[in-house]
Design a protein around this motif. Structure first.
Motif, PDB file in Angstrom:
ATOM      1  N   ASP A   1       0.834  -1.265   0.147  1.00 11.91           N
ATOM      2  CA  ASP A   1       0.078  -0.089  -0.061  1.00 11.91           C
ATOM      3  C   ASP A   1       0.934   1.105  -0.207  1.00 11.91           C
ATOM      4  O   ASP A   1       0.444   2.239  -0.414  1.00 11.91           O
ATOM      5  CB  ASP A   1      -0.811  -0.011   1.313  1.00 11.91           C
ATOM      6  CG  ASP A   1      -1.927  -0.978   1.382  1.00 11.91           C
ATOM      7  OD1 ASP A   1      -2.736  -1.371   0.287  1.00 11.91           O
ATOM      8  OD2 ASP A   1      -1.841  -1.962   2.367  1.00 11.91           O
ATOM      9  N   VAL A   2       1.974   1.047   0.599  1.00 11.19           N
ATOM     10  CA  VAL A   2       3.112   2.022   0.522  1.00 11.19           C
ATOM     11  C   VAL A   2       4.435   1.412   0.293  1.00 11.19           C
ATOM     12  O   VAL A   2       4.660   0.384   0.587  1.00 11.19           O
ATOM     13  CB  VAL A   2       3.181   2.832   1.876  1.00 11.19           C
ATOM     14  CG1 VAL A   2       4.328   3.655   2.190  1.00 11.19           C
ATOM     15  CG2 VAL A   2       2.029   3.510   2.439  1.00 11.19           C
ATOM     16  N   VAL A   3       5.029   2.279  -0.528  1.00 12.54           N
ATOM     17  CA  VAL A   3       6.600   1.721  -1.267  1.00 12.54           C
ATOM     18  C   VAL A   3       7.508   2.775  -0.768  1.00 12.54           C
ATOM     19  O   VAL A   3       7.181   3.967  -1.026  1.00 12.54           O
ATOM     20  CB  VAL A   3       6.366   1.627  -2.498  1.00 12.54           C
ATOM     21  CG1 VAL A   3       7.746   0.765  -3.070  1.00 12.54           C
ATOM     22  CG2 VAL A   3       5.183   0.517  -3.173  1.00 12.54           C
ATOM     23  N   ALA A   4       8.442   2.410  -0.050  1.00 15.70           N
ATOM     24  CA  ALA A   4       9.539   3.292   0.257  1.00 15.70           C
ATOM     25  C   ALA A   4      10.858   2.933  -0.100  1.00 15.70           C
ATOM     26  O   ALA A   4      11.369   1.756   0.039  1.00 15.70           O
ATOM     27  CB  ALA A   4       9.540   3.382   1.964  1.00 15.70           C
ATOM     28  N   ALA A   5      11.475   3.666  -1.053  1.00 11.80           N
ATOM     29  CA  ALA A   5      12.891   3.433  -1.508  1.00 11.80           C
ATOM     30  C   ALA A   5      13.733   4.531  -0.776  1.00 11.80           C
ATOM     31  O   ALA A   5      13.673   5.865  -1.115  1.00 11.80           O
ATOM     32  CB  ALA A   5      12.808   3.471  -3.140  1.00 11.80           C
ATOM     33  N   ALA A   6      14.971   3.940  -0.531  1.00 12.57           N
ATOM     34  CA  ALA A   6      15.949   4.802   0.141  1.00 12.57           C
ATOM     35  C   ALA A   6      16.819   5.634  -0.672  1.00 12.57           C
ATOM     36  O   ALA A   6      17.234   5.125  -2.018  1.00 12.57           O
ATOM     37  CB  ALA A   6      17.003   3.846   1.006  1.00 12.57           C
ATOM     38  N   ARG A   7      16.660   6.975  -0.601  1.00 12.71           N
ATOM     39  CA  ARG A   7      17.669   7.702  -1.448  1.00 12.71           C
ATOM     40  C   ARG A   7      19.082   7.843  -0.752  1.00 12.71           C
ATOM     41  O   ARG A   7      20.215   7.658  -1.379  1.00 12.71           O
ATOM     42  CB  ARG A   7      17.180   9.153  -1.653  1.00 12.71           C
ATOM     43  CG  ARG A   7      17.986  10.061  -2.612  1.00 12.71           C
ATOM     44  CD  ARG A   7      17.694  11.661  -2.398  1.00 12.71           C
ATOM     45  NE  ARG A   7      18.195  12.028  -1.212  1.00 12.71           N
ATOM     46  CZ  ARG A   7      17.981  13.460  -0.721  1.00 12.71           C
ATOM     47  NH1 ARG A   7      17.592  14.242  -1.593  1.00 12.71           N
ATOM     48  NH2 ARG A   7      18.284  13.786   0.654  1.00 12.71           N
ATOM     49  N   ASP A   8      19.080   8.294   0.655  1.00 16.86           N
ATOM     50  CA  ASP A   8      20.300   8.358   1.370  1.00 16.86           C
ATOM     51  C   ASP A   8      20.974   6.920   1.911  1.00 16.86           C
ATOM     52  O   ASP A   8      20.272   5.947   1.748  1.00 16.86           O
ATOM     53  CB  ASP A   8      20.014   9.262   2.504  1.00 16.86           C
ATOM     54  CG  ASP A   8      19.684  10.531   2.028  1.00 16.86           C
ATOM     55  OD1 ASP A   8      19.961  11.007   0.930  1.00 16.86           O
ATOM     56  OD2 ASP A   8      19.253  11.263   2.818  1.00 16.86           O
ATOM     57  N   ASP A   9      22.184   7.122   2.597  1.00 13.52           N
ATOM     58  CA  ASP A   9      22.561   5.527   3.049  1.00 13.52           C
ATOM     59  C   ASP A   9      21.806   5.416   4.416  1.00 13.52           C
ATOM     60  O   ASP A   9      22.384   5.340   5.753  1.00 13.52           O
ATOM     61  CB  ASP A   9      23.893   5.920   3.342  1.00 13.52           C
ATOM     62  CG  ASP A   9      24.780   6.052   1.990  1.00 13.52           C
ATOM     63  OD1 ASP A   9      24.336   5.797   1.005  1.00 13.52           O
ATOM     64  OD2 ASP A   9      26.074   6.471   2.127  1.00 13.52           O
ATOM     65  N   VAL A  10      20.526   5.104   4.347  1.00 14.72           N
ATOM     66  CA  VAL A  10      19.761   4.633   5.564  1.00 14.72           C
ATOM     67  C   VAL A  10      19.068   3.172   5.081  1.00 14.72           C
ATOM     68  O   VAL A  10      18.721   2.858   4.079  1.00 14.72           O
ATOM     69  CB  VAL A  10      18.808   5.804   5.670  1.00 14.72           C
ATOM     70  CG1 VAL A  10      19.616   6.997   6.381  1.00 14.72           C
ATOM     71  CG2 VAL A  10      18.006   6.210   4.637  1.00 14.72           C
ATOM     72  N   LEU A  11      18.523   2.870   6.424  1.00 18.28           N
ATOM     73  CA  LEU A  11      17.709   1.675   6.218  1.00 18.28           C
ATOM     74  C   LEU A  11      16.493   1.742   7.188  1.00 18.28           C
ATOM     75  O   LEU A  11      16.684   2.412   8.213  1.00 18.28           O
ATOM     76  CB  LEU A  11      18.469   0.434   6.759  1.00 18.28           C
ATOM     77  CG  LEU A  11      19.842   0.046   6.010  1.00 18.28           C
ATOM     78  CD1 LEU A  11      20.462  -1.269   6.866  1.00 18.28           C
ATOM     79  CD2 LEU A  11      19.531  -0.766   4.558  1.00 18.28           C
ATOM     80  N   VAL A  12      15.352   1.076   6.850  1.00 21.73           N
ATOM     81  CA  VAL A  12      14.261   0.573   7.609  1.00 21.73           C
ATOM     82  C   VAL A  12      14.707  -0.764   8.263  1.00 21.73           C
ATOM     83  O   VAL A  12      14.289  -1.619   7.540  1.00 21.73           O
ATOM     84  CB  VAL A  12      13.132   1.162   7.290  1.00 21.73           C
ATOM     85  CG1 VAL A  12      11.920   0.664   8.300  1.00 21.73           C
ATOM     86  CG2 VAL A  12      12.634   2.362   7.030  1.00 21.73           C
ATOM     87  N   ILE A  13      15.243  -1.060   9.176  1.00 26.81           N
ATOM     88  CA  ILE A  13      15.690  -2.352   9.728  1.00 26.81           C
ATOM     89  C   ILE A  13      14.127  -2.817  10.467  1.00 26.81           C
ATOM     90  O   ILE A  13      13.143  -2.014  10.951  1.00 26.81           O
ATOM     91  CB  ILE A  13      16.724  -2.597  10.393  1.00 26.81           C
ATOM     92  CG1 ILE A  13      16.677  -1.705  11.704  1.00 26.81           C
ATOM     93  CG2 ILE A  13      17.899  -2.144   9.703  1.00 26.81           C
ATOM     94  CD1 ILE A  13      17.579  -2.053  12.892  1.00 26.81           C
ATOM     95  N   ALA A  14      14.338  -4.316  10.861  1.00 25.19           N
ATOM     96  CA  ALA A  14      13.284  -4.702  11.746  1.00 25.19           C
ATOM     97  C   ALA A  14      14.024  -5.775  12.624  1.00 25.19           C
ATOM     98  O   ALA A  14      14.327  -6.841  12.325  1.00 25.19           O
ATOM     99  CB  ALA A  14      12.180  -5.388  11.047  1.00 25.19           C
ATOM    100  N   SER A  15      14.727  -5.334  13.879  1.00 22.65           N
ATOM    101  CA  SER A  15      15.542  -5.966  14.454  1.00 22.65           C
ATOM    102  C   SER A  15      15.143  -7.030  14.947  1.00 22.65           C
ATOM    103  O   SER A  15      15.756  -8.250  15.435  1.00 22.65           O
ATOM    104  CB  SER A  15      16.354  -4.935  15.640  1.00 22.65           C
ATOM    105  OG  SER A  15      15.291  -4.609  16.462  1.00 22.65           O
TER     106      SER A  15
END
Length: 416
Positions: A372-386
């Protein structure tokens, strides 16, 4: 597999609104990050999905289009895919890759160029694009993990868990199957581990599969398979550049050692090409190293804002599919934009499709596999799920997004 229409092979003109060129210029990104501002893969003119159709069309396989016209036809074609070797990483390490560096533009006789992987820049998606000759919106593997609309479960498309019927998930014939039907000798030379996997079935089947453990054995056998007929289409693969990047990072000593080794493999295969052959060296994605701190690794499992209204978190750290609780889609989109909008291109499903991220068309069966939402990183970042993704969250090198470091992969050519 069901033999369905191959319409997606026809090159499609880019929408007039798209003007972003490769590579990106640091600091030139519009703010906020609108989905249409993201660089779009070069579907139909210079993406992984265009490579095998171009080669097979040059061998007379019907129904395919030569979308990369600068690739001259050859009777025998071999594609060597090096997992995880991006164009930028190769260009930055010429001393470790002397043979491949000699094929880069600017070298004497070098004609290599970058092509784009497709979105997301991840192995399952890219291998399906290579083998089917179709963009992700058509072949239907649009991420590392995506929701199966029929069950509501997240499906890992690399490991094929939970199991899903392959020919329903990806119904199109591969280019190898089409070539085999047209009388071309088609073969894949890879690790024995991949001989019977569902991903191989949907992406790379057709002709004969030959499993060999060592890189040297694969190169020697690939050359033999090329010489086995007057017209041959051969694929071979090496994985450990990617593994070294994930575990230790791009530019680590281990990664550099793997690059040196695979460079020798490329040279070994090139020196054995039978007459009238073309060897193409490419990759499924590049990679970026992401620092281990809270600024660069945003933990979904400990961020109540990002988690609000989310039923399932799919994709991977740099290319997320977010599936909302029914009725919460707009709220989740608004929240993700507010939290991540300066570092990620955050789009609704319809916006990502309209921007061409998944190709010029998205099949109906694929539509709701996309978040429903798509998120693509531009910067050197992550959305992790530890907590739910501990292994993936611990990786040094990562990939998946639309940046040049991840999207651009080499297309190097050697002819005999």
């Amino acid at each position: 597999m069901t033999d369905t229409s191959r319409t997606p092979h026809t090159p499609n003109p880019a929408p007039a609104a798209h003007t972003t060129a490769w590579p990106l210029i640091p600091g030139a990104h519009p703010e906020p990050l609108a989905p249409a501002s993201a660089p779009r893969p070069e579907y139909g003119t210079g993406s992984l999905a265009d490579l095998l159709p171009t080669l097979a069309a040059g061998m007379g396989v019907p129904g395919l289009t030569a979308a990369i016209p600068e690739l001259a036809p050859a009777d025998r074609n071999c594609v060597f895919l090096i997992d995880g070797l991006g164009w930028e990483q190769l260009a930055a390490h010429p001393e470790e890759a002397l043979f491949m560096a000699s094929l880069l533009p600017g070298s004497r006789g070098g004609t290599g160029r970058p092509i784009t992987t497709g979105y997301p820049a991840t192995t399952a998606t890219s291998l399906a694009s290579v083998g089917t000759g179709l963009p992700p919106g058509a072949h239907g593997l649009p991420g590392y993990t995506v929701r199966n609309p029929d069950t509501g479960e997240l499906m890992n498309q690399l490991r094929w868990q939970p199991w899903t019927r392959p020919d329903t998930w990806q119904p199109y014939p591969t280019v190898f199957e089409l070539a085999h039907r047209a009388g071309v000798h088609a073969a894949q030379v890879s690790s024995p581990t991949f001989a019977h996997t569902p991903l191989t079935k949907v992406a790379l089947s057709g002709g004969t599969f030959h499993g060999r453990l060592s890189g040297e054995e694969r190169m020697d056998l690939a050359a033999e398979q090329l010489a086995a007929a007057d017209r041959s289409l051969v694929y071979t693969y090496y994985a450990e550049v990617d593994g070294a990047g994930h575990r230790y990072g791009v530019d680590s000593d281990t990664w550099r050692g793997q690059l040196m080794y695979v460079d020798r493999l490329v040279q070994r295969l090139a020196e054995q090409l039978p007459p009238r052959s073309a060897l193409y060296v490419t990759a499924d994605h590049g990679m970026v190293d992401v620092p281990f701190d809270e600024e660069h690794r945003i933990d979904f499992d400990h961020d109540w804002e990002l988690g609000a209204g989310v039923a399932l978190l799919g994709g991977e750290g740099r290319a997320r599919h977010v599936y909302a609780v029914p009725g919460a889609e707009n709220d989740v989109l608004t929240c993700w934009r507010e939290v991540l909008g300066e570092q990620f291109w955050v789009a609704s499903r319809d916006e990502a499709i309209a921007a061409g991220w998944f190709g010029p068309r998205v099949d109906d069966r694929v539509h709701h596999r996309i978040g429903d939402v798509v998120a693509a990183a531009r910067d050197d970042v992550l959305v992790i799920a530890s907590e739910r993704e501990p292994n993936e969250s611990a990786m040094v090198g990562n990939h998946g997004s639309l940046t040049p470091a991840e999207q651009l992969v080499p297309l190097l050519e050697v002819r005999s």
